[in-house]
Motif scaffolding. Structure first.
Motif, PDB file in Angstrom:
ATOM      1  N   ILE A 258       0.803  -1.223   0.000  1.00  0.00           N
ATOM      2  CA  ILE A 258       0.000   0.000   0.000  1.00  0.00           C
ATOM      3  C   ILE A 258       0.836   1.273   0.000  1.00  0.00           C
ATOM      4  O   ILE A 258       0.320   2.344  -0.333  1.00  0.00           O
ATOM      5  CB  ILE A 258      -0.969   0.037   1.198  1.00  0.00           C
ATOM      6  N   THR A 259       2.108   1.203   0.381  1.00  0.00           N
ATOM      7  CA  THR A 259       2.936   2.396   0.422  1.00  0.00           C
ATOM      8  C   THR A 259       3.762   2.512  -0.856  1.00  0.00           C
ATOM      9  O   THR A 259       3.909   1.549  -1.603  1.00  0.00           O
ATOM     10  CB  THR A 259       3.871   2.382   1.645  1.00  0.00           C
ATOM     11  N   GLY A 260       4.304   3.695  -1.091  1.00  0.00           N
ATOM     12  CA  GLY A 260       5.034   3.915  -2.330  1.00  0.00           C
ATOM     13  C   GLY A 260       4.072   4.184  -3.478  1.00  0.00           C
ATOM     14  O   GLY A 260       2.851   4.234  -3.310  1.00  0.00           O
ATOM     15  N   ASN A 261       4.617   4.322  -4.665  1.00  0.00           N
ATOM     16  CA  ASN A 261       3.804   4.684  -5.836  1.00  0.00           C
ATOM     17  C   ASN A 261       3.802   3.618  -6.915  1.00  0.00           C
ATOM     18  O   ASN A 261       3.433   3.900  -8.052  1.00  0.00           O
ATOM     19  CB  ASN A 261       4.327   6.008  -6.420  1.00  0.00           C
ATOM     20  N   ASP A 262       4.228   2.393  -6.568  1.00  0.00           N
ATOM     21  CA  ASP A 262       4.391   1.373  -7.603  1.00  0.00           C
ATOM     22  C   ASP A 262       3.264   0.352  -7.654  1.00  0.00           C
ATOM     23  O   ASP A 262       3.386  -0.665  -8.328  1.00  0.00           O
ATOM     24  CB  ASP A 262       5.734   0.659  -7.422  1.00  0.00           C
ATOM     25  N   ASN A 263       2.165   0.612  -6.933  1.00  0.00           N
ATOM     26  CA  ASN A 263       1.056  -0.347  -6.946  1.00  0.00           C
ATOM     27  C   ASN A 263      -0.281   0.376  -7.067  1.00  0.00           C
ATOM     28  O   ASN A 263      -1.189   0.169  -6.266  1.00  0.00           O
ATOM     29  CB  ASN A 263       1.098  -1.191  -5.674  1.00  0.00           C
ATOM     30  N   PRO A 264      -0.449   1.250  -8.066  1.00  0.00           N
ATOM     31  CA  PRO A 264      -1.663   2.066  -8.160  1.00  0.00           C
ATOM     32  C   PRO A 264      -2.922   1.279  -8.483  1.00  0.00           C
ATOM     33  O   PRO A 264      -4.029   1.745  -8.233  1.00  0.00           O
ATOM     34  CB  PRO A 264      -1.330   3.059  -9.286  1.00  0.00           C
ATOM     35  N   ARG A 265      -2.768   0.074  -9.045  1.00  0.00           N
ATOM     36  CA  ARG A 265      -3.966  -0.681  -9.421  1.00  0.00           C
ATOM     37  C   ARG A 265      -4.614  -1.404  -8.240  1.00  0.00           C
ATOM     38  O   ARG A 265      -5.704  -1.947  -8.391  1.00  0.00           O
ATOM     39  CB  ARG A 265      -3.633  -1.661 -10.546  1.00  0.00           C
ATOM     40  N   LEU A 266      -3.938  -1.419  -7.096  1.00  0.00           N
ATOM     41  CA  LEU A 266      -4.599  -1.888  -5.879  1.00  0.00           C
ATOM     42  C   LEU A 266      -5.437  -0.719  -5.387  1.00  0.00           C
ATOM     43  O   LEU A 266      -4.972   0.149  -4.656  1.00  0.00           O
ATOM     44  CB  LEU A 266      -3.567  -2.304  -4.829  1.00  0.00           C
ATOM     45  N   ILE A 267      -6.698  -0.681  -5.790  1.00  0.00           N
ATOM     46  CA  ILE A 267      -7.507   0.517  -5.554  1.00  0.00           C
ATOM     47  C   ILE A 267      -7.998   0.611  -4.121  1.00  0.00           C
ATOM     48  O   ILE A 267      -8.356   1.687  -3.647  1.00  0.00           O
ATOM     49  CB  ILE A 267      -8.699   0.582  -6.543  1.00  0.00           C
ATOM     50  N   GLY A 268      -8.023  -0.487  -3.409  1.00  0.00           N
ATOM     51  CA  GLY A 268      -8.427  -0.459  -2.009  1.00  0.00           C
ATOM     52  C   GLY A 268      -8.139  -1.798  -1.352  1.00  0.00           C
ATOM     53  O   GLY A 268      -8.171  -2.846  -1.999  1.00  0.00           O
ATOM     54  N   THR A 269      -7.838  -1.761  -0.060  1.00  0.00           N
ATOM     55  CA  THR A 269      -7.509  -3.009   0.632  1.00  0.00           C
ATOM     56  C   THR A 269      -7.638  -2.842   2.136  1.00  0.00           C
ATOM     57  O   THR A 269      -7.500  -1.735   2.665  1.00  0.00           O
ATOM     58  CB  THR A 269      -6.070  -3.467   0.311  1.00  0.00           C
ATOM     59  N   ASN A 270      -7.915  -3.938   2.794  1.00  0.00           N
ATOM     60  CA  ASN A 270      -7.724  -3.982   4.246  1.00  0.00           C
ATOM     61  C   ASN A 270      -7.100  -5.309   4.643  1.00  0.00           C
ATOM     62  O   ASN A 270      -7.074  -6.269   3.871  1.00  0.00           O
ATOM     63  CB  ASN A 270      -9.014  -3.674   5.018  1.00  0.00           C
ATOM     64  N   LEU A 271      -6.550  -5.321   5.834  1.00  0.00           N
ATOM     65  CA  LEU A 271      -5.976  -6.534   6.408  1.00  0.00           C
ATOM     66  C   LEU A 271      -6.710  -6.810   7.711  1.00  0.00           C
ATOM     67  O   LEU A 271      -6.742  -5.969   8.609  1.00  0.00           O
ATOM     68  CB  LEU A 271      -4.484  -6.358   6.671  1.00  0.00           C
ATOM     69  N   LYS A 272      -7.310  -7.978   7.785  1.00  0.00           N
ATOM     70  CA  LYS A 272      -8.018  -8.390   8.996  1.00  0.00           C
ATOM     71  C   LYS A 272      -7.134  -9.360   9.775  1.00  0.00           C
ATOM     72  O   LYS A 272      -6.579 -10.308   9.197  1.00  0.00           O
ATOM     73  CB  LYS A 272      -9.334  -9.070   8.634  1.00  0.00           C
ATOM     74  N   VAL A 273      -7.001  -9.126  11.091  1.00  0.00           N
ATOM     75  CA  VAL A 273      -6.211  -9.998  11.947  1.00  0.00           C
ATOM     76  C   VAL A 273      -7.060 -10.369  13.155  1.00  0.00           C
ATOM     77  O   VAL A 273      -7.531  -9.489  13.888  1.00  0.00           O
ATOM     78  CB  VAL A 273      -4.900  -9.329  12.412  1.00  0.00           C
ATOM     79  N   VAL A 274      -7.255 -11.657  13.377  1.00  0.00           N
ATOM     80  CA  VAL A 274      -8.135 -12.144  14.432  1.00  0.00           C
ATOM     81  C   VAL A 274      -7.370 -12.235  15.754  1.00  0.00           C
ATOM     82  O   VAL A 274      -6.236 -12.736  15.803  1.00  0.00           O
ATOM     83  CB  VAL A 274      -8.727 -13.512  14.049  1.00  0.00           C
ATOM     84  N   ALA A 275      -7.986 -11.763  16.828  1.00  0.00           N
ATOM     85  CA  ALA A 275      -7.372 -11.855  18.154  1.00  0.00           C
ATOM     86  C   ALA A 275      -7.398 -13.297  18.643  1.00  0.00           C
ATOM     87  O   ALA A 275      -8.231 -14.110  18.208  1.00  0.00           O
ATOM     88  CB  ALA A 275      -8.120 -10.952  19.131  1.00  0.00           C
ATOM     89  N   THR A 276      -6.503 -13.618  19.565  1.00  0.00           N
ATOM     90  CA  THR A 276      -6.409 -14.992  20.068  1.00  0.00           C
ATOM     91  C   THR A 276      -6.280 -15.004  21.582  1.00  0.00           C
ATOM     92  O   THR A 276      -5.838 -14.022  22.201  1.00  0.00           O
ATOM     93  CB  THR A 276      -5.213 -15.713  19.423  1.00  0.00           C
ATOM     94  N   HIS A 277      -6.662 -16.121  22.165  1.00  0.00           N
ATOM     95  CA  HIS A 277      -6.609 -16.276  23.626  1.00  0.00           C
ATOM     96  C   HIS A 277      -5.168 -16.380  24.113  1.00  0.00           C
ATOM     97  O   HIS A 277      -4.341 -17.072  23.519  1.00  0.00           O
ATOM     98  CB  HIS A 277      -7.385 -17.527  24.037  1.00  0.00           C
ATOM     99  N   LEU A 278      -4.869 -15.677  25.198  1.00  0.00           N
ATOM    100  CA  LEU A 278      -3.565 -15.752  25.839  1.00  0.00           C
ATOM    101  C   LEU A 278      -3.743 -16.369  27.223  1.00  0.00           C
ATOM    102  O   LEU A 278      -4.402 -15.786  28.081  1.00  0.00           O
ATOM    103  CB  LEU A 278      -2.949 -14.354  25.966  1.00  0.00           C
ATOM    104  N   PRO A 279      -3.191 -17.561  27.459  1.00  0.00           N
ATOM    105  CA  PRO A 279      -3.361 -18.194  28.774  1.00  0.00           C
ATOM    106  C   PRO A 279      -2.774 -17.334  29.891  1.00  0.00           C
ATOM    107  O   PRO A 279      -1.830 -16.570  29.695  1.00  0.00           O
ATOM    108  CB  PRO A 279      -2.578 -19.514  28.618  1.00  0.00           C
ATOM    109  N   ALA A 280      -3.371 -17.464  31.057  1.00  0.00           N
ATOM    110  CA  ALA A 280      -2.917 -16.704  32.223  1.00  0.00           C
ATOM    111  C   ALA A 280      -1.444 -16.963  32.488  1.00  0.00           C
ATOM    112  O   ALA A 280      -0.970 -18.105  32.429  1.00  0.00           O
ATOM    113  CB  ALA A 280      -3.753 -17.072  33.443  1.00  0.00           C
ATOM    114  N   GLY A 281      -0.711 -15.896  32.777  1.00  0.00           N
ATOM    115  CA  GLY A 281       0.697 -16.018  33.113  1.00  0.00           C
ATOM    116  C   GLY A 281       1.636 -15.964  31.938  1.00  0.00           C
ATOM    117  O   GLY A 281       2.851 -15.877  32.125  1.00  0.00           O
ATOM    118  N   GLN A 282       1.105 -16.024  30.712  1.00  0.00           N
ATOM    119  CA  GLN A 282       1.956 -15.969  29.528  1.00  0.00           C
ATOM    120  C   GLN A 282       2.082 -14.545  29.014  1.00  0.00           C
ATOM    121  O   GLN A 282       1.152 -13.746  29.137  1.00  0.00           O
ATOM    122  CB  GLN A 282       1.402 -16.857  28.417  1.00  0.00           C
TER     123      GLN A 282
END
Length: 561
Positions: A258-282
């Motif tokens: 998405i940065t720079g000027n060399d990918n103009p045909r990517l007209i729109g995008t998002n990145l989804k990242v799912v949260a995960t469980h963290l056990p107690a004490g970790q």
């Protein structure tokens, strides 16, 4: 607002062009419960009355009447009802519902030319209604990722979406509007108004300065654009392609795309990242492997989109990229692009039936088909907050902190919310929406009319989301049996408060290189000034000097005043 006041108001409301008075719903009216529902079903409001307005004159009369009784009547307005804090409604309020003001008209007036026509859209139109009409004429406007969002709230809040890299936020293409001021006056805002006039200042404020503050919009006018000859939308679930690749590395690859000027045909995008469980004490691991999905629209062929993904991600995605291809027919009419069938909600929320369908597509057990309609995203309880990545200062320190924020004991394991038997389990994740791209790289601040959207120089939005009990479709109809719904709701109940706590923890999580907040991702705990940043003082002045709202009738928790 009492019954006597409502009776007085009803007698004053002008009739529409067919000679009919607007429909007014109260608690004992058929259809009241459905019309009182907002998209965030965590809120259950009971307006004193709901007026289904049809003309600017009806809106004007309501405002004038409210001015006669400013301490008795609280006004609310609703376009699509998607305000995440429910500020489009309220208990004991007089709610103006714009769903009947949904016309879509293409003209060649104002600043339009044959190559850039003007689209006039009623304030109550939703994208599911707007896009098929524009597609039939091979035209587009910037739109969001949810088909049931209303045009007014989307635009006035800025309007991030799949066209943002190429055409900017939705508000950037707004060139005019019809507005009812605080004294009931109906004004027409045009792009050629003198720069120091109230009309020009109001139009500037409407372009990203938030909804409801400066007047009640009844129609919006946009510069349209022609749809590209070749378009495809794609969906890449990175865990299917690279099971052991750290989320940090995927984030870095996405940013290169998405940065720079060399990918103009990517007209729109998002990145989804799912949260995960963290056990107690970790402790959270900045090199954790998380469930990431790269979504986008690409102005090119399917193969060119795949080549682009390979170029920026460095590894062949093993056939796991789901691409929907939209080609022009043999006669050359590009209307067949049918972008209204692109996967709106799969950019963001995926209810279980959609997830399974995407997995089948990814593995090749279902053929790619541009006509596959994914389920519309329906009303559900949720909580959201946001911030934005700064162009200077965003680096690996911030990336690692963001990855760590997604690992929390406030996120349940699948088994803790019913496992596979719960089709409506709590989902917690972030979506990163690209802002940087060709449009803002060459943005001219002297253009007329300018916009109030304050975060033009940011790399992307960061939206933290928690959803639960997602059993309604886009029309508010249950998609499962009563027993299935009850099972899911009860399984979620021990965790939904903790899901909201996770949002609050993310709001305060120290992530270097981030700041601000996006008003469309409204969180009532974020100070109003943070949403509008450098535009805040000027927006307050517009409110005080141009809105003619001496009784501050146009007010909710996150309006400018």
């Amino acid at each position: 607002m009492n019954a006597e006041r409502l009776k007085q108001l009803s007698s004053l409301l002008p009739k529409n062009s067919a000679g009919a008075a607007p429909e007014v719903l109260t608690e004992d009216s058929p259809g009241y419960l459905l019309k009182s529902q907002v998209f965030n079903t965590k809120f259950q409001f009971r307006p004193a009355a709901i007026v289904l307005v049809e003309t600017p004159e009806q809106v004007s009369e309501i405002v004038k009447f409210a001015n006669r009784f400013p301490t008795e009547i609280t006004l609310r307005v609703r376009s699509g009802g998607h305000d995440h804090e429910g500020e489009c409604s309220g208990t004991a309020t007089l709610l103006m519902d714009f769903s009947k003001m949904n016309s879509v008209t293409v003209t060649r007036q104002d600043a339009g030319t044959e190559d850039q026509p003007i689209v006039s859209i009623g304030a109550g139109a939703r994208f599911r209604h707007i896009k098929p009409i524009l597609d039939s004429q091979n035209l587009g406007i910037a739109h969001g990722t949810c088909e049931t969002v209303g045009i007014a709230g989307y635009t006035l809040g800025g309007g991030w979406g799949p066209w943002t890299r190429l055409y900017g936020m939705g508000c950037e293409r707004l060139i005019g509007a019809t507005l009812v001021l605080g004294n009931g006056e109906i004004v027409t805002l045009r792009p050629d108004a003198p720069a120091d006039s109230p009309e020009a200042k109001l139009l500037w404020a409407l372009r990203g300065g938030g909804g409801f503050s400066y007047g009640i919009v009844t129609e919006l006018r946009f510069k349209a654009f022609k749809l590209p000859e070749n378009l495809c939308s794609f969906n890449l679930r990175c865990m299917d392609a690279w099971p052991h690749r750290p989320a940090l590395e995927i984030l870095q690859c996405w940013e290169k795309a998405i940065t720079g000027n060399d990918n103009p045909r990517l007209i729109g995008t998002n990145l989804k990242v799912v949260a995960t469980h963290l056990p107690a004490g970790q402790e959270p691991d900045p090199q954790a492997v998380l469930d990431c999905t790269f979504n986008g629209y690409f102005a090119g062929t399917e193969q060119e989109a795949r080549d682009m993904i390979t170029r920026y991600f460095g590894l062949q995605p093993l056939g796991a990229c789901v691409v929907q291809v939209h080609r022009a027919p043999a006669n050359g009419l590009r209307a067949a692009v049918r972008s209204n069938q692109w996967h709106f909600e799969s950019w963001d929320r995926n209810v279980p039936s959609q997830v399974q369908r995407l997995k089948r597509l990814a593995t090749g057990s279902t053929p790619i088909n541009p006509d596959i309609p994914l389920d519309g995203d329906g009303p559900a309880p949720h909580k959201i907050t946001s911030r934005l990545a700064e162009a200077s200062g965003w680096n690996d320190e911030g990336r690692k902190a963001l990855i760590c924020a997604l690992q929390s004991s406030l996120v349940p394991t699948p088994d803790e919310v019913g496992g596979k038997s719960n089709n409506f389990a709590i989902t917690q994740y972030i979506t990163l929406g690209a802002i940087t791209g060709p449009f803002y790289a060459t943005y001219d601040k002297s253009q007329q009319p300018p916009s109030a959207f304050p975060y033009k120089d940011r790399l992307f939005t960061i939206q933290f989301q928690a959803w639960w009990n997602q059993y309604l479709n886009a029309d508010g109809v249950p998609t499962a049996s009563c027993s299935e719904i009850e099972h899911g709701v009860l399984a979620n109940r021990p965790w939904d408060n903790r899901a909201e706590d996770w949002i609050e923890a993310c709001r305060d999580y120290p992530i270097p290189g981030t700041g601000g907040a996006f008003i469309s991702f409204k969180d009532s705990s974020v100070r109003t000034q943070i949403y509008f940043d450098e535009s805040y003082a000027a927006l307050r002045e517009v409110k005080q000097t141009c809105s003619m709202d001496k009784h501050v009738l146009f007010r909710s928790r996150k309006t400018i005043i």
